[in-house]
Design a protein around this motif. Structure first.
Motif, PDB file in Angstrom:
ATOM      1  N   LYS A 133      48.147  41.990  86.571  1.00  0.00           N
ATOM      2  CA  LYS A 133      49.501  41.483  86.828  1.00  0.00           C
ATOM      3  C   LYS A 133      49.598  40.032  86.348  1.00  0.00           C
ATOM      4  CE  LYS A 133      48.496  40.107  91.554  1.00  0.00           C
ATOM      5  NZ  LYS A 133      48.864  40.158  92.941  1.00  0.00           N
ATOM      6  N   PRO A 134      50.817  39.561  86.120  1.00  0.00           N
ATOM      7  CA  PRO A 134      50.974  38.168  85.669  1.00  0.00           C
ATOM      8  C   PRO A 134      50.635  37.181  86.785  1.00  0.00           C
ATOM      9  CG  PRO A 134      53.122  39.221  85.954  1.00  0.00           C
ATOM     10  CD  PRO A 134      52.089  40.272  86.205  1.00  0.00           C
ATOM     11  N   ASN A 135      50.120  36.017  86.401  1.00  0.00           N
ATOM     12  CA  ASN A 135      49.850  34.963  87.383  1.00  0.00           C
ATOM     13  C   ASN A 135      50.930  33.876  87.349  1.00  0.00           C
ATOM     14  OD1 ASN A 135      49.196  33.553  85.049  1.00  0.00           O
ATOM     15  ND2 ASN A 135      46.991  33.532  85.455  1.00  0.00           N
ATOM     16  N   ALA A 136      51.924  34.074  86.476  1.00  0.00           N
ATOM     17  CA  ALA A 136      53.028  33.120  86.339  1.00  0.00           C
ATOM     18  C   ALA A 136      54.302  33.888  86.010  1.00  0.00           C
ATOM     19  CB  ALA A 136      52.712  32.099  85.255  1.00  0.00           C
ATOM     20  N   VAL A 137      55.437  33.200  86.114  1.00  0.00           N
ATOM     21  CA  VAL A 137      56.726  33.844  85.894  1.00  0.00           C
ATOM     22  C   VAL A 137      57.683  32.862  85.216  1.00  0.00           C
ATOM     23  CG1 VAL A 137      57.582  33.201  88.201  1.00  0.00           C
ATOM     24  CG2 VAL A 137      58.550  35.189  87.040  1.00  0.00           C
ATOM     25  N   PHE A 138      58.560  33.400  84.360  1.00  0.00           N
ATOM     26  CA  PHE A 138      59.656  32.601  83.800  1.00  0.00           C
ATOM     27  C   PHE A 138      60.749  32.517  84.852  1.00  0.00           C
ATOM     28  CE2 PHE A 138      58.105  34.392  79.656  1.00  0.00           C
ATOM     29  CZ  PHE A 138      57.774  33.185  79.061  1.00  0.00           C
ATOM     30  N   THR A 139      61.298  31.339  85.059  1.00  0.00           N
ATOM     31  CA  THR A 139      62.412  31.179  85.993  1.00  0.00           C
ATOM     32  C   THR A 139      63.266  29.994  85.547  1.00  0.00           C
ATOM     33  OG1 THR A 139      63.021  30.977  88.327  1.00  0.00           O
ATOM     34  CG2 THR A 139      61.107  29.719  87.598  1.00  0.00           C
ATOM     35  N   ASP A 140      64.536  30.015  85.904  1.00  0.00           N
ATOM     36  CA  ASP A 140      65.391  28.884  85.534  1.00  0.00           C
ATOM     37  C   ASP A 140      65.564  27.954  86.727  1.00  0.00           C
ATOM     38  OD1 ASP A 140      67.081  30.436  87.065  1.00  0.00           O
ATOM     39  OD2 ASP A 140      68.702  30.487  85.623  1.00  0.00           O
ATOM     40  N   TYR A 141      65.921  26.728  86.439  1.00  0.00           N
ATOM     41  CA  TYR A 141      66.162  25.723  87.464  1.00  0.00           C
ATOM     42  C   TYR A 141      66.971  24.592  86.841  1.00  0.00           C
ATOM     43  CZ  TYR A 141      62.879  22.277  85.551  1.00  0.00           C
ATOM     44  OH  TYR A 141      62.269  21.345  84.758  1.00  0.00           O
ATOM     45  N   SER A 154      53.866  29.163  88.587  1.00  0.00           N
ATOM     46  CA  SER A 154      52.728  29.980  89.019  1.00  0.00           C
ATOM     47  C   SER A 154      53.165  30.915  90.144  1.00  0.00           C
ATOM     48  CB  SER A 154      51.580  29.083  89.499  1.00  0.00           C
ATOM     49  OG  SER A 154      52.010  28.270  90.570  1.00  0.00           O
ATOM     50  N   ARG A 155      52.639  32.125  90.132  1.00  0.00           N
ATOM     51  CA  ARG A 155      52.886  33.096  91.202  1.00  0.00           C
ATOM     52  C   ARG A 155      51.795  33.025  92.256  1.00  0.00           C
ATOM     53  NH1 ARG A 155      54.785  38.789  88.979  1.00  0.00           N
ATOM     54  NH2 ARG A 155      54.122  39.180  91.088  1.00  0.00           N
ATOM     55  N   GLN A 156      50.649  32.514  91.857  1.00  0.00           N
ATOM     56  CA  GLN A 156      49.461  32.453  92.708  1.00  0.00           C
ATOM     57  C   GLN A 156      48.650  31.264  92.219  1.00  0.00           C
ATOM     58  OE1 GLN A 156      48.468  36.283  91.155  1.00  0.00           O
ATOM     59  NE2 GLN A 156      46.650  35.498  90.099  1.00  0.00           N
ATOM     60  N   GLU A 157      47.543  30.981  92.895  1.00  0.00           N
ATOM     61  CA  GLU A 157      46.670  29.917  92.414  1.00  0.00           C
ATOM     62  C   GLU A 157      46.079  30.335  91.067  1.00  0.00           C
ATOM     63  OE1 GLU A 157      43.793  27.711  95.007  1.00  0.00           O
ATOM     64  OE2 GLU A 157      42.357  28.705  93.652  1.00  0.00           O
ATOM     65  N   ILE A 158      46.077  29.418  90.120  1.00  0.00           N
ATOM     66  CA  ILE A 158      45.480  29.641  88.803  1.00  0.00           C
ATOM     67  C   ILE A 158      44.337  28.639  88.673  1.00  0.00           C
ATOM     68  CG2 ILE A 158      45.855  29.683  86.307  1.00  0.00           C
ATOM     69  CD1 ILE A 158      48.867  30.191  86.911  1.00  0.00           C
ATOM     70  N   LYS A 159      43.146  29.153  88.457  1.00  0.00           N
ATOM     71  CA  LYS A 159      41.966  28.297  88.372  1.00  0.00           C
ATOM     72  C   LYS A 159      41.922  27.544  87.044  1.00  0.00           C
ATOM     73  CE  LYS A 159      39.106  31.157  91.342  1.00  0.00           C
ATOM     74  NZ  LYS A 159      39.656  32.477  91.539  1.00  0.00           N
ATOM     75  N   LYS A 160      41.283  26.376  87.061  1.00  0.00           N
ATOM     76  CA  LYS A 160      41.079  25.601  85.844  1.00  0.00           C
ATOM     77  C   LYS A 160      40.395  26.492  84.807  1.00  0.00           C
ATOM     78  CE  LYS A 160      38.840  21.547  83.904  1.00  0.00           C
ATOM     79  NZ  LYS A 160      38.052  20.350  84.157  1.00  0.00           N
ATOM     80  N   GLY A 161      40.933  26.507  83.589  1.00  0.00           N
ATOM     81  CA  GLY A 161      40.365  27.296  82.507  1.00  0.00           C
ATOM     82  C   GLY A 161      40.915  28.707  82.412  1.00  0.00           C
ATOM     83  N   GLU A 162      41.647  29.166  83.432  1.00  0.00           N
ATOM     84  CA  GLU A 162      42.215  30.512  83.434  1.00  0.00           C
ATOM     85  C   GLU A 162      43.473  30.548  82.558  1.00  0.00           C
ATOM     86  OE1 GLU A 162      43.908  33.727  86.723  1.00  0.00           O
ATOM     87  OE2 GLU A 162      42.795  31.980  87.413  1.00  0.00           O
ATOM     88  N   GLU A 163      43.661  31.659  81.840  1.00  0.00           N
ATOM     89  CA  GLU A 163      44.840  31.791  80.996  1.00  0.00           C
ATOM     90  C   GLU A 163      46.086  31.987  81.855  1.00  0.00           C
ATOM     91  OE1 GLU A 163      46.539  34.040  77.016  1.00  0.00           O
ATOM     92  OE2 GLU A 163      44.759  34.873  77.988  1.00  0.00           O
ATOM     93  N   ILE A 164      47.167  31.324  81.482  1.00  0.00           N
ATOM     94  CA  ILE A 164      48.455  31.459  82.146  1.00  0.00           C
ATOM     95  C   ILE A 164      49.173  32.625  81.482  1.00  0.00           C
ATOM     96  CG2 ILE A 164      50.663  30.338  82.605  1.00  0.00           C
ATOM     97  CD1 ILE A 164      48.977  27.630  82.419  1.00  0.00           C
ATOM     98  N   LEU A 165      49.485  33.649  82.276  1.00  0.00           N
ATOM     99  CA  LEU A 165      50.051  34.886  81.745  1.00  0.00           C
ATOM    100  C   LEU A 165      51.327  35.263  82.494  1.00  0.00           C
ATOM    101  CD1 LEU A 165      46.656  36.774  81.590  1.00  0.00           C
ATOM    102  CD2 LEU A 165      47.976  35.992  79.605  1.00  0.00           C
ATOM    103  N   VAL A 166      52.336  35.682  81.744  1.00  0.00           N
ATOM    104  CA  VAL A 166      53.623  36.097  82.293  1.00  0.00           C
ATOM    105  C   VAL A 166      53.908  37.537  81.870  1.00  0.00           C
ATOM    106  CG1 VAL A 166      54.583  33.751  82.270  1.00  0.00           C
ATOM    107  CG2 VAL A 166      54.910  35.251  80.286  1.00  0.00           C
ATOM    108  N   SER A 167      55.016  38.074  82.336  1.00  0.00           N
ATOM    109  CA  SER A 167      55.500  39.356  81.836  1.00  0.00           C
ATOM    110  C   SER A 167      56.619  39.068  80.849  1.00  0.00           C
ATOM    111  CB  SER A 167      56.037  40.218  82.979  1.00  0.00           C
ATOM    112  OG  SER A 167      56.648  41.380  82.449  1.00  0.00           O
ATOM    113  N   TYR A 168      56.492  39.590  79.648  1.00  0.00           N
ATOM    114  CA  TYR A 168      57.565  39.444  78.664  1.00  0.00           C
ATOM    115  C   TYR A 168      58.728  40.374  78.999  1.00  0.00           C
ATOM    116  CZ  TYR A 168      54.471  36.907  75.395  1.00  0.00           C
ATOM    117  OH  TYR A 168      53.645  36.004  74.780  1.00  0.00           O
ATOM    118  N   GLY A 169      58.510  41.364  79.818  1.00  0.00           N
ATOM    119  CA  GLY A 169      59.546  42.309  80.207  1.00  0.00           C
ATOM    120  C   GLY A 169      59.512  43.571  79.360  1.00  0.00           C
ATOM    121  N   LYS A 170      59.979  44.657  79.961  1.00  0.00           N
ATOM    122  CA  LYS A 170      59.975  45.954  79.279  1.00  0.00           C
ATOM    123  C   LYS A 170      60.829  45.947  78.019  1.00  0.00           C
ATOM    124  CE  LYS A 170      58.997  48.565  83.427  1.00  0.00           C
ATOM    125  NZ  LYS A 170      59.499  49.507  84.417  1.00  0.00           N
ATOM    126  N   SER A 171      61.960  45.241  78.039  1.00  0.00           N
ATOM    127  CA  SER A 171      62.847  45.243  76.861  1.00  0.00           C
ATOM    128  C   SER A 171      62.177  44.573  75.663  1.00  0.00           C
ATOM    129  CB  SER A 171      64.190  44.581  77.173  1.00  0.00           C
ATOM    130  OG  SER A 171      64.022  43.217  77.479  1.00  0.00           O
TER     131      SER A 171
END
Length: 182
Positions: A133-141, A154-171
Motif C-alpha cells: 500500500k502507499p505510504n503517502a498520498v496526494f492532497t490539496d491544501y 505521509s500516511r504513516q511513519e516513513i523511515k529515513k531512506g525509505e521510498e515515498i510511494l503514492v497511488s497514481y489511481g486506477k484511471s
C-alpha cells in the motif's frame, strides 16, 4: 532555488519551488487559486527533507529511473512537499506528470504538470509492484497566503531512506493500459 543545489536533478528540467501559471488559466480561475475562500485551512508544518535517487533494484517497476526517498524520518500525516509544476486549464494527455488540482462545477479542470518544470515531488512513484500500500498520498491544501496547492503527505511513519510511494489511481493505470493495447 537552482537545480544545481538539488542532488540528482536532471539538467534538462527547470527546477522551481513556485508554480508557473500557463496562459490557459483565466484571470478568474487564477484569482480563485491564489485567494483563500473562507473556512479553508493552511498546511500546519514545513516540508520534509527528501532525496532523489536512482532506482537500482531489478524488481522495481521504475528500475533505472529515479524515485523520491525520505532524507530523514517522516512522521505520520506530515506535509512532505508541494507538487510544483505548471498550473494549466488545457488537456495534457501526453504528460505522465500531470495531476488534477481542482475541478469547477462548470467542468473547467485545473491541473499541475511537472513534465518540464517542477520540484522533487515529480519523482514520486506509484506503490504498485513495490509494497502492499502507499505510504503517502496526494492532497490539496491552501498555503498561508491562500494559494491552492497539491502536496504529498505521509500516511504513516516513513523511515529515513525509505521510498515515498503514492497511488497514481486506477484511471492513470487504465489510460496507460488502453494506450498499450492500441
Amino acid at each position: 532555488m537552482s537545480h544545481s543545489r538539488v542532488s540528482n536533478w536532471p539538467s534538462n528540467l527547470q527546477y522551481s519551488t513556485r508554480p508557473l501559471y500557463h496562459a490557459s488559466v483565466s484571470k478568474e480561475v487564477k484569482q480563485f487559486l491564489q485567494s483563500s475562500p473562507s473556512g479553508t485551512r493552511s498546511a500546519d508544518n514545513a516540508p520534509c527533507r527528501v532525496v532523489i535517487r536512482k532506482i537500482t533494484e531489478n524488481t522495481h517497476p521504475a528500475h533505472g529511473q529515479c524515485g523520491l526517498f525520505a532524507g530523514k524520518k517522516i512522521p505520520p500525516n506530515a506535509l512532505i512537499l508541494d507538487y510544483i509544476g505548471e498550473i494549466h486549464c488545457d488537456d495534457r494527455p501526453e504528460s505522465d506528470y500531470d495531476l488534477s488540482l481542482h475541478r469547477f462545477p462548470d467542468g473547467t479542470s485545473v491541473g499541475v504538470d511537472a513534465s518540464r518544470f517542477g520540484n522533487e515531488a515529480r519523482f514520486t512513484n506509484d506503490y504498485r509492484g513495490v509494497q502492499s500500500k502507499p505510504n503517502a498520498v496526494f492532497t490539496d491544501y491552501r498555503t498561508n497566503t491562500g494559494e491552492l496547492r497539491m502536496c504529498i503527505r505521509s500516511r504513516q511513519e516513513i523511515k529515513k531512506g525509505e521510498e515515498i510511494l503514492v497511488s497514481y489511481g486506477k484511471s492513470w493505470w487504465s489510460n496507460r493500459t488502453d494506450e498499450e493495447e492500441k
